[in-house]
Design a protein around this motif. Structure first.
Motif, PDB file in Angstrom:
ATOM      1  N   ARG A  84       0.851  -1.181   0.000  1.00  0.00           N
ATOM      2  CA  ARG A  84       0.000   0.000   0.000  1.00  0.00           C
ATOM      3  C   ARG A  84       0.893   1.239   0.000  1.00  0.00           C
ATOM      4  O   ARG A  84       1.966   1.244   0.632  1.00  0.00           O
ATOM      5  CB  ARG A  84      -0.888   0.032   1.252  1.00  0.00           C
ATOM      6  N   ASP A  85       0.445   2.300  -0.661  1.00  0.00           N
ATOM      7  CA  ASP A  85       1.215   3.545  -0.642  1.00  0.00           C
ATOM      8  C   ASP A  85       0.459   4.656   0.082  1.00  0.00           C
ATOM      9  O   ASP A  85       0.748   5.836  -0.087  1.00  0.00           O
ATOM     10  CB  ASP A  85       1.593   3.986  -2.052  1.00  0.00           C
ATOM     11  N   SER A  86      -0.504   4.273   0.916  1.00  0.00           N
ATOM     12  CA  SER A  86      -1.269   5.223   1.707  1.00  0.00           C
ATOM     13  C   SER A  86      -1.405   4.696   3.128  1.00  0.00           C
ATOM     14  O   SER A  86      -1.490   3.481   3.347  1.00  0.00           O
ATOM     15  CB  SER A  86      -2.659   5.447   1.107  1.00  0.00           C
ATOM     16  N   ALA A  87      -1.420   5.612   4.086  1.00  0.00           N
ATOM     17  CA  ALA A  87      -1.615   5.215   5.479  1.00  0.00           C
ATOM     18  C   ALA A  87      -3.085   5.179   5.866  1.00  0.00           C
ATOM     19  O   ALA A  87      -3.418   4.904   7.027  1.00  0.00           O
ATOM     20  CB  ALA A  87      -0.863   6.178   6.394  1.00  0.00           C
ATOM     21  N   ASP A  88      -3.971   5.428   4.905  1.00  0.00           N
ATOM     22  CA  ASP A  88      -5.405   5.415   5.170  1.00  0.00           C
ATOM     23  C   ASP A  88      -5.948   3.990   5.073  1.00  0.00           C
ATOM     24  O   ASP A  88      -5.502   3.194   4.241  1.00  0.00           O
ATOM     25  CB  ASP A  88      -6.147   6.296   4.166  1.00  0.00           C
TER      26      ASP A  88
END
Length: 329
Positions: A224-228
Motif C-alpha cells: 500500500r502507498d497510503s496510510a489510510d
C-alpha cells in the motif's frame, strides 16, 4: 567497494557461490529451519558442540552496525571460531584492489566471511566465487537476510505457530522490509501488508520474488502507498527507522511524506491485540513514539537479542559445508 571482476591470467576459475546472500535463494523449509534453530539458541545458547572449533571467520563492516556486528562476532566465538574483524579503511579495497583479488586472499586464509557493505549484493557474491568461501550477507543494498531470519525467529518465539499470521509493516520499503517479505512468504496463510509512502516501497524485483513464493505457500503479500484504511485486525505491527543505514533521500520534504506512517499510541490502540516489532536503531519521535517502543506490547528488545541467536544459526548452517569438504579432500 569496487565491482571490478578482472581476474589475472592463470587465476583459478571462480567457484559456485556459497553462504547466505538472499532468502530468495533458500528453500522455504530451510528458512523455517534456520528460524527454529535461532529460537533454540535463544532458549539455550549452549545447544551445540562448538561446531566451528578451529575455524576463522572474517567480519567485515564498512558501514555502522551495533546489533549485527556484535551478534556475528559473539556468535562466531560461541560456536568455537576465531573472528577477524575489519573496518571500512582496513582493506586494500579502499585503495582500489579488485574484489576478485581480495576474495582470493580471504579464501586462502579464512573459513568464512560475514560482510556488510551497504553496496550491491553482487559484491558479496563475487567475494564468495573468487574466494571459494562461504559469505554471509550482513546487509546489502537489496536485502538484510539475517534480519529477516531474526524477525521470523522472534515471531516464532513470541507467537508459536505462525500459520495465518497477520502482519502490518509501516514505513520505508528498505532492505529489512524486503527480507521480512521473503521470510513471511513461506508461512502458510500469512497476510502481510506493507504500507510505504509512494516511491519508497519494496522494489518491484524483490516484491515480485516475495509474491511468487507467497503464492506457492498460500500466503499474501500486499503493498500500500497510503496510510489510510490500513488493516486493524493484525497480530503484529512492524516499523523501522525512516533513514536506512548508509543512505540519504533526495527529496528534501521526505519527512512530510513519512509522517502519516508514524506509529504512536493511537495507532496501536486501533490494533489492540498486536505486538510491536522494530529492527533498531529507533528514532523516537520519528517512526515510533517512546511509549510504544518501550511499552508492554513491544518485543523489540527481545527481537534485538534474537540477532545473536539467529547469527549463530546462520554460521552453524553456512560454514561447516566448507570445513567438511576440506576434511574429506
Amino acid at each position: 567497494m569496487t565491482t571490478d571482476e578482472t581476474v589475472p591470467r592463470g587465476a583459478p576459475p571462480a567457484a559456485p557461490e556459497s553462504g547466505l546472500f538472499s532468502l530468495a535463494d533458500l528453500e522455504v523449509e530451510t528458512v523455517a529451519r534456520l528460524a527454529d534453530r535461532a529460537v533454540e539458541f535463544h532458549r539455550d545458547p549452549a545447544a551445540h558442540t562448538r561446531p566451528l572449533a578451529g575455524a576463522t571467520v572474517g567480519v567485515l563492516f564498512t558501514k555502522p552496525s551495533t546489533r549485527t556486528r556484535t551478534a556475528f562476532t559473539v556468535a562466531a566465538l560461541r560456536l568455537g571460531a576465531a573472528p577477524v574483524t575489519y573496518g571500512p579503511g582496513d582493506l586494500q579495497l579502499s585503495t582500489g584492489e579488485a574484489i576478485a583479488d581480495t576474495g582470493r586472499v580471504f579464501g586462502s586464509m579464512l573459513d568464512g566471511l560475514v560482510a556488510r557493505t551497504a553496496g550491491p549484493l553482487k559484491e558479496l557474491r563475487q567475494l564468495s566465487r573468487h574466494g571459494r568461501l562461504p559469505v554471509v550477507n550482513a546487509m546489502a543494498t537489496e536485502e538484510h537476510p539475517s534480519q529477516g531470519l531474526c524477525d521470523l525467529g522472534t515471531l516464532r518465539l513470541c507467537l508459536g505457530d505462525l500459520r495465518g499470521l497477520r502482519l502490518l509493516y509501516v514505513g520505508e520499503g528498505n532492505n529489512t522490509a524486503t527480507a521480512l517479505a521473503l521470510a513471511l512468504s513461506g508461512v502458510p496463510g500469512c497476510e502481510a501488508t506493507f504500507a510505504c509512502p509512494a516511491g519508497y516501497g519494496i522494489p518491484e524485483e524483490q516484491l515480485t520474488a516475495a509474491r511468487k513464493r507467497a503464492a506457492r505457500a498460500g500466503a499474501l503479500i500486499r503493498l500500500r502507498d497510503s496510510a489510510d484504511d490500513l488493516p486493524t485486525g493484525v497480530d503484529v505491527v512492524y516499523t523501522t527507522r525512516w533513514q536506512t543505514t548508509g543512505t540519504r533521500k533526495a527529496d528534501a520534504a521526505w519527512r512530510e511524506r513519512f509522517r502519516p506512517f508514524h506509529v504512536d499510541e493511537e495507532f496501536m490502540t486501533r490494533r489492540p491485540g498486536a505486538l510491536f516489532l522494530h529492527d533498531l536503531p529507533a528514532h523516537r519521535g520519528d517512526e515510533v513514539t517512546g511509549a510504544v517502543l518501550d511499552g508492554p506490547r513491544s518485543v523489540a528488545w527481545t527481537q534485538a537479542s534474537m540477532k545473536l541467536s539467529s547469527a549463530m544459526a546462520v554460521l552453524e548452517w553456512a560454514l561447516p559445508r566448507q570445513t567438511a569438504d576440506a576434511s574429506e579432500a
